[in-house]
Scaffold this motif. Structure first.
Motif, short mmCIF file in Angstrom:
data_model
loop_
_atom_site.label_atom_id
_atom_site.label_comp_id
_atom_site.label_asym_id
_atom_site.label_seq_id
_atom_site.Cartn_x
_atom_site.Cartn_y
_atom_site.Cartn_z
N LEU A 22 39.89 36.52 49.53
CA LEU A 22 38.72 36.93 48.75
C LEU A 22 38.64 38.44 48.56
O LEU A 22 38.94 39.21 49.48
N ILE A 23 38.23 38.84 47.36
CA ILE A 23 37.99 40.26 47.11
C ILE A 23 36.65 40.41 46.39
O ILE A 23 36.12 39.44 45.85
N PHE A 24 36.11 41.61 46.39
CA PHE A 24 35.08 41.92 45.41
C PHE A 24 35.16 43.39 45.04
O PHE A 24 35.09 44.27 45.89
N ASP A 25 35.36 43.65 43.76
CA ASP A 25 35.37 45.03 43.27
C ASP A 25 35.03 45.06 41.78
O ASP A 25 34.54 44.06 41.25
N GLU A 26 35.33 46.16 41.14
CA GLU A 26 34.93 46.32 39.73
C GLU A 26 35.76 45.45 38.77
O GLU A 26 35.55 45.46 37.57
N THR A 27 36.73 44.72 39.30
CA THR A 27 37.53 43.87 38.41
C THR A 27 37.02 42.43 38.39
O THR A 27 37.54 41.61 37.65
N CYS A 28 36.01 42.13 39.22
CA CYS A 28 35.56 40.73 39.33
C CYS A 28 34.65 40.36 38.16
O CYS A 28 33.44 40.25 38.30
N ARG A 29 35.28 40.19 37.04
CA ARG A 29 34.62 40.00 35.76
C ARG A 29 33.90 38.65 35.63
O ARG A 29 32.76 38.57 35.24
N ASN A 30 34.65 37.56 35.94
CA ASN A 30 34.17 36.23 35.58
C ASN A 30 32.80 35.89 36.15
O ASN A 30 32.52 36.21 37.29
N THR B 95 41.00 36.83 39.61
CA THR B 95 41.03 35.45 39.15
C THR B 95 40.13 34.63 40.08
O THR B 95 39.95 35.02 41.24
N PRO B 96 39.54 33.56 39.59
CA PRO B 96 38.65 32.78 40.46
C PRO B 96 39.41 32.21 41.66
O PRO B 96 40.56 31.81 41.53
N GLY C 94 34.82 32.23 44.71
CA GLY C 94 34.76 33.70 44.68
C GLY C 94 35.91 34.24 43.84
O GLY C 94 36.40 33.55 42.96
N TRP C 95 36.28 35.47 44.09
CA TRP C 95 37.37 36.06 43.32
C TRP C 95 38.53 36.42 44.25
O TRP C 95 38.32 36.74 45.41
#
Lengths: 48, 321
Positions: B47-55, B34-35, B23-24
Motif C-alpha cells: 500500500l502507498i499513499f501520495d500525490e499519484t493516488c489519482r483513482n 494502481t488500485p 487502496g493504492w
C-alpha cells in the motif's frame, strides 16, 4: 450557459382547466421564438 | 504516515474487521499508482499513499459485481476527501450499507494531473521521478526538471475545500480540516460573463473534441446505473455519433444526472483522452445548487438527496407568469 437563447426554453404551470391561459402563453412563446428565428445551435447539419 | 496506515490496515485484517482492503499501490510507470486489493496481511506493505493516488476507488463499492468479481461483507477503503464524499452519496442513495464499509481517511495534499506534467515535458517520457514537499523532480533521456507541485495539480484539487474525509472510521495522520477557498467557482463566473455567442463557440469547440469513449462515465463514482442511457437502444435517447450536437447532448444529460451528486473529484477530467473541459459544466451545476439550495454534495450522511426532495419556499423564478 451553453449559449442557447433563453427565449427558446421557457417553463410555466398551467392547469388542465386554464384553457385561455394556455392559449395566451403558447401565443407569447411562439411569437418570441419566431422573433429569434430557426435554431442554429445544437441542430445537426445547421449552418453555424 | 504510510507506516501508520499499514499498521492500521494490518490490524483490521488481523481482527477480521474487513474481508478486503481497497487502496493504492505503486504503478508500473513513474508517477503512477494502481488500485490495490489486499486480503492478506503480508500484502499490506504494498500500500502507498501520495500525490499519484489519482483513482476514486469508491466506484468499486457499488453493486456492479463486474468490478470486484464478487461481493464482500465488509470492505475497508482508503479515501481522500472527495472519495469519502462519494461514499456519503452511496449511503444516501442506498447503494451501500454504511456499517459494512470501514472508511480509512488519509490527509490529501492534492493529486498530480498527468496531462499537465506531460505538457511541461513536451510529451517526452519520464524515466525517473521524485516528489518532495513542494516540488516534483522529473528525469528523462534529455531533460531534468523541477516543477512546483501547485503547477501540476488537478484543477479540482486547486479549488478543493474538503481535502479530508468528512465521514471516516479511522483517520491516519493530521487532518487539514476545511480549506478556505474563495474563488471556488472562478471558472464558472468568468464563463457566465461572456456573451451567448462566445459561450456557444467555446462549448462547441470543446465538445467537438469528444470521441465518445465514455471514459468519463466509467470512472465517475456518481455513474453507477446498470444500464446507462447512452447504451440503450429501445428507446434510443441520443444519437451515437461523435458529431458535436450528439456529444453536447450526451455531456449535458450526464451533467444533469450527476447534479447535486458530483463531488468534483476530477476523475472524469483525468480520464478524458481528448482533454475536454468537462469541469466547467459540472461546476456550473454545483454552483447553481449551492446558490439555490445551499447544498454541497457528500458532506452530511443524514441529508436527503437534494434533487429528490422538495421544499415549499424554493425559488421558482425560472417559471414564467
Amino acid at each position: 450557459m451553453i449559449g442557447i437563447e433563453p427565449e427558446r426554453v421557457q417553463f410555466s404551470w398551467i392547469s388542465a382547466g386554464e384553457g385561455e391561459r394556455f392559449a395566451n402563453i403558447i401565443e407569447k412563446i411562439t411569437n418570441e421564438v419566431k422573433k429569434i428565428g430557426p435554431a442554429k445551435r445544437l441542430v445537426k447539419g445547421a449552418k453555424q | 504516515m504510510i507506516q501508520n496506515l499499514r499498521t492500521e490496515v494490518k490490524k483490521l485484517l488481523k481482527d477480521k474487521k474487513v474481508d478486503i482492503i481497497i487502496g493504492w499501490e505503486k504503478g508500473s510507470l513513474p508517477l503512477s499508482s494502481t488500485p490495490a486489493f489486499i486480503q492478506k496481511e503480508e500484502d499490506v506493505d504494498r500500500l502507498i499513499f501520495d500525490e499519484t493516488c489519482r483513482n476514486n476507488l469508491t466506484t468499486y463499492l457499488t453493486k456492479d459485481k463486474r468490478k470486484l468479481g464478487k461481493t464482500y461483507d465488509k470492505i475497508g477503503i482508503i479515501v481522500k476527501g472527495c472519495d469519502a464524499r462519494s461514499i456519503v452519496l452511496y449511503s444516501i442513495e442506498q447503494q451501500i450499507k454504511r456499517e459494512n464499509i470501514v472508511i480509512i481517511g488519509v490527509p490529501c495534499n492534492g493529486i498530480l494531473e498527468k496531462k499537465k506534467i506531460l505538457q511541461k515535458t513536451d510529451g517526452k517520457e519520464i524515466l525517473k521521478s521524485k516528489i518532495d514537499g513542494k516540488n516534483v523532480h522529473l528525469k528523462g533521456r534529455d531533460f531534468d526538471l523541477t516543477i512546483p507541485l501547485k503547477d501540476v495539480l488537478c484543477d479540482s484539487c486547486l479549488t478543493c475545500k474538503y481535502p479530508d474525509a468528512p465521514v471516516h472510521d479511522i483517520f491516519i495522520g493530521k487532518p487539514r480540516k476545511e480549506v478556505d477557498i474563495k474563488d471556488e467557482f472562478k471558472n464558472v463566473i468568468d464563463f457566465e460573463k461572456k456573451s451567448s455567442e462566445e459561450r456557444w463557440e467555446y462549448i462547441k469547440e470543446e465538445y467537438s473534441k469528444c470521441i465518445r469513449c465514455y471514459a468519463c462515465r466509467n470512472v465517475c463514482p456518481a455513474c453507477y446505473c446498470n444500464e446507462c442511457f447512452v447504451d440503450q437502444n429501445d428507446p434510443q435517447w441520443i444519437g451515437k455519433t461523435p458529431e458535436v450536437t450528439d456529444s453536447i447532448i450526451f455531456h449535458l444529460i450526464r451533467n444533469l444526472h450527476v447534479a447535486g451528486r458530483c463531488v468534483d473529484c476530477g476523475a472524469c477530467v483525468s480520464a478524458c483522452p481528448a482533454d475536454l473541459d468537462l469541469r466547467i459544466m459540472n461546476k456550473k451545476v454545483e454552483k447553481e445548487i449551492k446558490e439555490r439550495f445551499d447544498y454541497t454534495a457528500g458532506l452530511d450522511i443524514n441529508e436527503k438527496p437534494v434533487m429528490a426532495s422538495y421544499c415549499e419556499n424554493e425559488k421558482q423564478d425560472f417559471i414564467m407568469g
